[in-house]
Design a protein around this motif. Structure first.
Motif, PDB file in Angstrom:
ATOM      1  N   ARG A  25       0.831  -1.214   0.000  1.00 23.65           N
ATOM      2  CA  ARG A  25       0.000   0.000   0.000  1.00 23.65           C
ATOM      3  C   ARG A  25       0.863   1.259   0.000  1.00 23.65           C
ATOM      4  N   ARG A  26       1.897   1.256   0.863  1.00 15.21           N
ATOM      5  CA  ARG A  26       2.727   2.457   0.982  1.00 15.21           C
ATOM      6  C   ARG A  26       3.622   2.633  -0.249  1.00 15.21           C
ATOM      7  N   THR A  27       4.138   1.498  -0.773  1.00 19.03           N
ATOM      8  CA  THR A  27       5.051   1.579  -1.907  1.00 19.03           C
ATOM      9  C   THR A  27       4.366   2.193  -3.119  1.00 19.03           C
ATOM     10  N   GLY A  28       3.071   1.887  -3.297  1.00 17.01           N
ATOM     11  CA  GLY A  28       2.336   2.330  -4.481  1.00 17.01           C
ATOM     12  C   GLY A  28       2.357   3.836  -4.677  1.00 17.01           C
ATOM     13  N   ARG A  29       2.333   4.591  -3.566  1.00 19.31           N
ATOM     14  CA  ARG A  29       2.237   6.047  -3.700  1.00 19.31           C
ATOM     15  C   ARG A  29       3.604   6.736  -3.703  1.00 19.31           C
ATOM     16  N   LEU A  30       4.621   5.988  -3.273  1.00 17.56           N
ATOM     17  CA  LEU A  30       5.965   6.595  -3.187  1.00 17.56           C
ATOM     18  C   LEU A  30       6.657   6.562  -4.546  1.00 17.56           C
ATOM     19  N   PRO A  31       7.692   7.378  -4.738  1.00 17.10           N
ATOM     20  CA  PRO A  31       8.462   7.280  -5.980  1.00 17.10           C
ATOM     21  C   PRO A  31       9.002   5.852  -6.169  1.00 17.10           C
ATOM     22  N   PRO A  32       9.313   5.481  -7.427  1.00 15.05           N
ATOM     23  CA  PRO A  32       9.710   4.087  -7.685  1.00 15.05           C
ATOM     24  C   PRO A  32      11.031   3.717  -7.023  1.00 15.05           C
ATOM     25  N   GLY A  33      11.319   2.431  -7.002  1.00 14.59           N
ATOM     26  CA  GLY A  33      12.575   1.952  -6.427  1.00 14.59           C
ATOM     27  C   GLY A  33      12.576   0.443  -6.456  1.00 14.59           C
ATOM     28  N   PRO A  34      13.671  -0.177  -6.025  1.00  6.19           N
ATOM     29  CA  PRO A  34      13.710  -1.640  -6.010  1.00  6.19           C
ATOM     30  C   PRO A  34      12.638  -2.215  -5.071  1.00  6.19           C
TER      31      PRO A  34
END
Ligand code: HEM
Length: 516
Positions: free
Chosen positions: A20-29
């Motif tokens: 859930r949190r990763t989806g809104r953050l800038p991309p990354g590994p």
């Protein structure tokens, strides 16, 4: 059975939350629960032989803003100027708190400037900027202090008489040149010059023959602790360092305490003299930062319960410590790396000298007022600072409100920073970034603004004006006076501790100065 079900539920919750949190953050590994991207980051740092190279690899892969999870904490790195401006200037009010390295917080108790947050930090930052202004930073007065260090016009108290001591930086060089035709200049020269200017601004004393060994001892201890201080030390809890890496903990502790003891000795001595009537402070013209602080402390106490309670001797100790620590090595390293670059590019040195001779007619010192008339020297200093980029990993900030930019949403409590080291090797801004090319700043004047060696936003360097003045006057006036060559082989300018959080050059190189 129940334990297995509970563990599965916790695991699903962690994965879901991460997703859930990763989806809104800038991309990354892709991160793993609990450890985040630590394993990938460690691999890339090892494979690419350094932190900046690894951060640069992620920039190329994910763009100028990307997320790396350090365990359960997302960290957002920004590697170009426009985005850094969007986040740290336009949204500056949302991200002025610093993520405090546990070991530093443990040592300072939240006092000072570097490892402090909230009202305490804001008050001390305001005070420092004001005190610097009162001592002439940003005006001609600071020039006098810096040029005094180079030229040797000093008043030292001896017994009850003031005597002028002339054996100072350039006079020392000149005396040696008069005997041998040239002088060998090691890194200590830059350390002492910068150390003396800072010491004079902070506690009103330069380092002379009697005190220079004390300075060099503190400096060596501090360098040793910086060499090992890296991402690991920035993030692990104190108990873990104390238990499992006691010598590492001790080194950091000793280095910080030596600086603390050195600077606070002067401050406490001054307070004693003030209380006993042996010292008086001229409120219109305080001599140094300690005078400014003691005045302010008295002023706040006189206000009674309405006075600010942050002005204590303990707070002063840490303000002095942080200014000394952050200001000495950074400026001295920039000078040393700069001269290393210049001796490898004699054409650049010649062009600067021609510019300076034209301005000064070779009959006076270079002054801060000459800055608008020396575009090539300004460009060269910017290129030197781009190369030096003193931090491999910039300090993290924590946002206390959600920041929305470029379609991303950085929820409160993230760690974010402008990765100055990676930004300065970004070929989108700096073509052929590995090439030392001051001319790039002449071709594109906007680049001067986009180079941010002092960081950006509300936590940017508090000593920027002082450092800029020192760099301009020391580079300019030394190049105007001396022919500078490498003495022996020039060491590599590469960072010799690419895994450390600060960049450190090989400082075994020496220069030969001859009078022009
Ligand atoms: C060439 C010299 C210098 C360079 C390249 C430099 C660079 C930096 C950088 C990159 C930061 C962190 C900014 C951020 O968090 O985004 C910083 C912070 C700081 N610098 Fe400098 N610095 C230099 C000289 C100085 C000097 C001369 C002083 C003081 C005498 C100083 C005092 C500080 C302090 C106290 C902070 C923390 C500010 C805060 O947290 O509010 N620096 N510097």
């Amino acid at each position: 059975m129940i334990a297995a079900i509970l563990l599965t539920i916790v695991f699903i919750f962690l994965v879901f939350n991460l997703f859930r949190r990763t989806g809104r953050l800038p991309p990354g590994p892709t991160p793993l629960p609990l450890i985040g991207n630590i394993h990938q980051l460690a691999y890339q740092v090892w494979r690419r032989k350094g932190i900046v190279a690894a951060l640069n690899y992620y920039r190329k892969k994910y763009g100028n803003v990307y997320t790396i999870w350090l365990g359960p904490m997302p960290t957002v790195s920004i590697t170009n100027y426009d985005m850094a401006h969007d986040v740290f200037i336009k949204n500056g009010k949302k991200c002025y708190d610093r993520q405090l390295a546990p070991i530093l917080e443990h040592m300072t108790g939240g006092l000072g400037l570097l490892a402090a947050n909230g009202e305490n930090w804001a008050e001390m930052r305001r005070f420092t900027l004001l005190a610097f202004r009162r001592m002439g930073v940003g005006s001609g007065l600071i020039e006098k202090r810096i040029m005094n260090e180079l030229n040797g016009r000093f008043k030292h108290l001896q017994g009850s008489n003031f005597i002028v001591v002339l054996i100072l930086r350039c006079s020392e060089l000149d005396a040696e040149i008069a005997k041998n035709g040239k002088v060998i200049v090691p890194v200590d020269f830059f350390d002492l010059t910068v150390g003396s200017v800072i010491n004079s601004v902070l506690v009103g004393k330069r380092f002379d023959e009697n005190t220079k060994d004390e300075f060099l001892t503190i400096k060596k201890l501090f360098d040793a602790s910086t060499e090992t201080f890296n991402l690991f030390d920035l993030n692990v809890p104190v108990w873990l360092l104390k238990w499992f890496f006691p010598s590492r903990f001790q080194l950091t502790w000793d280095a910080r305490h030596n600086i603390l003891n050195h600077v606070s000795k002067e401050a406490f001595e001054r307070l004693k003299q003030l209380d006993s009537g042996k010292h008086d402070i001229d409120s219109k013209e305080p001599n140094d930062l300690v005078d400014c602080f003691l005045l302010k402390m008295r002023e706040e106490r006189e206000k009674g319960p309405d006075g600010h309670t942050g002005y204590t001797m303990e707070a002063l100790k840490f303000v002095l410590h942080d200014l000394w620590l952050a200001g000495q090595g950074t400026t001295a390293t920039t000078l040393y790396v700069g001269f290393m670059k210049l001796v490898n590019h004699p054409d650049v040195m010649l062009r600067i000298r021609e510019e300076l001779i034209r301005i000064t007619q070779n009959s006076r010192d270079l002054t801060l007022q000459d800055r608008p008339k020396t575009p090539f020297l300004n460009a060269t200093i910017a290129e030197i600072q781009r190369f030096t980029s003193v931090l491999n990993v910039n300090f993290w900030r924590i946002n206390h409100e959600t920041i929305k930019f470029k379609g991303y949403e950085i929820e409160s409590g993230c760690m974010l920073t402008a990765q100055v080291g990676a930004l300065h090797v970004n070929e989108e801004l700096f073509e052929n970034p590995e090439k030392f090319d001051p001319e790039r700043f002449m071709r594109n004047e906007k680049l001067l603004q986009q180079t941010i060696p002092f960081g950006i936003g509300k936590r940017s360097c508090v000593g920027e004006q002082l450092a800029r003045s020192e760099l301009y006057l020391v580079f300019g006036n030394l190049l105007l006076r001396y022919d500078v060559k490498a003495h022996g082989a020039t060491p590599t300018n590469e960072d010799v501790f690419p895994y450390s959080s600060a960049k450190l050059p090989d400082t075994t190189g020496k220069f030969e100065f001859a009078k022009l």
